[in-house]
Write a protein that holds these residues in place. Structure first.
Motif, mmCIF file in Angstrom:
data_model
loop_
_atom_site.group_PDB
_atom_site.id
_atom_site.type_symbol
_atom_site.label_atom_id
_atom_site.label_comp_id
_atom_site.label_asym_id
_atom_site.label_seq_id
_atom_site.Cartn_x
_atom_site.Cartn_y
_atom_site.Cartn_z
ATOM 1 N N GLY A 146 0.820 -1.196 0.000
ATOM 2 C CA GLY A 146 0.000 0.000 0.000
ATOM 3 C C GLY A 146 0.854 1.246 0.000
ATOM 4 O O GLY A 146 2.070 1.201 -0.204
ATOM 5 N N LYS A 147 0.183 2.378 0.236
ATOM 6 C CA LYS A 147 0.826 3.681 0.186
ATOM 7 C C LYS A 147 0.816 4.300 1.575
ATOM 8 O O LYS A 147 -0.175 4.231 2.284
ATOM 9 C CB LYS A 147 0.064 4.565 -0.789
ATOM 10 N N LYS A 175 5.476 3.789 -1.526
ATOM 11 C CA LYS A 175 4.786 2.521 -1.695
ATOM 12 C C LYS A 175 5.564 1.494 -0.890
ATOM 13 O O LYS A 175 6.791 1.367 -1.059
ATOM 14 C CB LYS A 175 4.731 2.121 -3.168
ATOM 15 N N VAL A 176 4.885 0.775 0.001
ATOM 16 C CA VAL A 176 5.573 -0.135 0.917
ATOM 17 C C VAL A 176 4.904 -1.499 0.934
ATOM 18 O O VAL A 176 3.758 -1.658 0.503
ATOM 19 C CB VAL A 176 5.606 0.434 2.355
ATOM 20 N N ARG A 177 5.644 -2.465 1.435
ATOM 21 C CA ARG A 177 5.104 -3.805 1.695
ATOM 22 C C ARG A 177 5.155 -4.017 3.198
ATOM 23 O O ARG A 177 6.180 -3.782 3.831
ATOM 24 C CB ARG A 177 5.936 -4.872 0.998
ATOM 25 N N ILE A 178 4.029 -4.470 3.774
ATOM 26 C CA ILE A 178 3.957 -4.729 5.210
ATOM 27 C C ILE A 178 3.558 -6.176 5.426
ATOM 28 O O ILE A 178 2.919 -6.792 4.574
ATOM 29 C CB ILE A 178 2.972 -3.757 5.913
ATOM 30 N N GLU A 179 3.963 -6.711 6.580
ATOM 31 C CA GLU A 179 3.701 -8.106 6.902
ATOM 32 C C GLU A 179 3.112 -8.190 8.300
ATOM 33 O O GLU A 179 3.520 -7.469 9.207
ATOM 34 C CB GLU A 179 5.011 -8.890 6.845
ATOM 35 N N ASP A 210 5.716 8.111 16.308
ATOM 36 C CA ASP A 210 7.103 7.668 16.348
ATOM 37 C C ASP A 210 7.168 6.176 16.039
ATOM 38 O O ASP A 210 6.464 5.380 16.666
ATOM 39 C CB ASP A 210 7.700 7.960 17.729
ATOM 40 N N LYS A 211 8.004 5.804 15.080
ATOM 41 C CA LYS A 211 8.186 4.413 14.653
ATOM 42 C C LYS A 211 6.894 3.798 14.129
ATOM 43 O O LYS A 211 6.702 2.579 14.205
ATOM 44 C CB LYS A 211 8.761 3.560 15.786
ATOM 45 N N THR A 212 5.999 4.603 13.603
ATOM 46 C CA THR A 212 4.721 4.121 13.079
ATOM 47 C C THR A 212 4.430 4.785 11.749
ATOM 48 O O THR A 212 4.626 5.992 11.600
ATOM 49 C CB THR A 212 3.578 4.438 14.060
ATOM 50 N N ALA A 213 3.986 3.997 10.783
ATOM 51 C CA ALA A 213 3.542 4.514 9.495
ATOM 52 C C ALA A 213 2.136 4.003 9.247
ATOM 53 O O ALA A 213 1.865 2.809 9.444
ATOM 54 C CB ALA A 213 4.474 4.060 8.382
ATOM 55 N N VAL A 214 1.232 4.872 8.840
ATOM 56 C CA VAL A 214 -0.120 4.460 8.493
ATOM 57 C C VAL A 214 -0.130 4.170 7.001
ATOM 58 O O VAL A 214 0.187 5.041 6.182
ATOM 59 C CB VAL A 214 -1.156 5.541 8.857
ATOM 60 N N VAL A 215 -0.465 2.922 6.642
ATOM 61 C CA VAL A 215 -0.423 2.471 5.262
ATOM 62 C C VAL A 215 -1.849 2.235 4.789
ATOM 63 O O VAL A 215 -2.627 1.535 5.451
ATOM 64 C CB VAL A 215 0.403 1.178 5.133
ATOM 65 N N GLU A 216 -2.191 2.826 3.642
ATOM 66 C CA GLU A 216 -3.521 2.626 3.066
ATOM 67 C C GLU A 216 -3.408 1.592 1.959
ATOM 68 O O GLU A 216 -2.648 1.764 1.006
ATOM 69 C CB GLU A 216 -4.062 3.943 2.516
ATOM 70 N N VAL A 217 -4.170 0.501 2.109
ATOM 71 C CA VAL A 217 -4.180 -0.592 1.142
ATOM 72 C C VAL A 217 -5.501 -0.512 0.405
ATOM 73 O O VAL A 217 -6.563 -0.591 1.023
ATOM 74 C CB VAL A 217 -4.023 -1.954 1.843
ATOM 75 N N SER A 218 -5.443 -0.331 -0.918
ATOM 76 C CA SER A 218 -6.680 -0.242 -1.693
ATOM 77 C C SER A 218 -6.831 -1.487 -2.551
ATOM 78 O O SER A 218 -5.848 -2.096 -2.982
ATOM 79 C CB SER A 218 -6.687 1.021 -2.549
#
Length: 150
Positions: A61-62, A109-113, A69-77
């Protein structure tokens, strides 16, 4: 009477359940050797434990926010068909991902697990950062796991 050359028949599952007593959940569990005690006393024979291994959920997602801190909010569409009209609609979900090095910026654009819960709402970790069109499609040098998007 003439003796049969065959051995006596094996006990049925119902016979196992009856002989096992009240501590068995079902006849199938009795045959498999699983024994569950209904009392608080400890039994001499431990019940076999089965461990289920499941695949971790991997999403791409983006990044829409990095305010924590040490957190990213990722939106997966994703695209899903409308239940009645069949037209494809865009649906999105936002996940909080653990970014221990604070390397993400908004627009990446990132990949999260999926991982163990890190906080109340954070149960994903950052795996990879892709270089997008924002920087000309070059490899992003912020983390070693970064790859170029084609």
């Amino acid at each position: 009477p003439v003796a049969s050359p065959l051995p006596p028949p094996l006990p049925t599952m119902a016979a196992f359940a009856l002989s096992a007593g009240a501590g068995v959940l079902s006849a199938r569990a009795a045959v498999g050797g699983a024994r569950v005690s209904t009392t608080a006393r400890k039994s001499a024979v431990a019940a076999p434990v089965s461990v289920a291994i499941t695949a971790k959920q991997v999403l791409e997602g983006k990044v829409v926010s990095t305010s924590g801190d040490k957190t990213a909010v990722v939106e997966v569409s994703r695209k899903v068909p409308h239940p009645r009209y069949i037209k494809l609609m865009s649906k999105s979900s936002r996940f909080q991902a653990h970014d221990p090095l604070n390397k993400c910026v908004v627009g990446d654009k990132v990949r999260i697990e999926q991982c163990r819960p890190i906080s109340k709402t954070k149960h994903f970790q950052l795996v990879m950062i892709y270089a997008g069109q924002d920087n000309g499609g070059f490899v992003d040098a912020r983390v070693p796991e970064t790859v170029a998007v084609k």
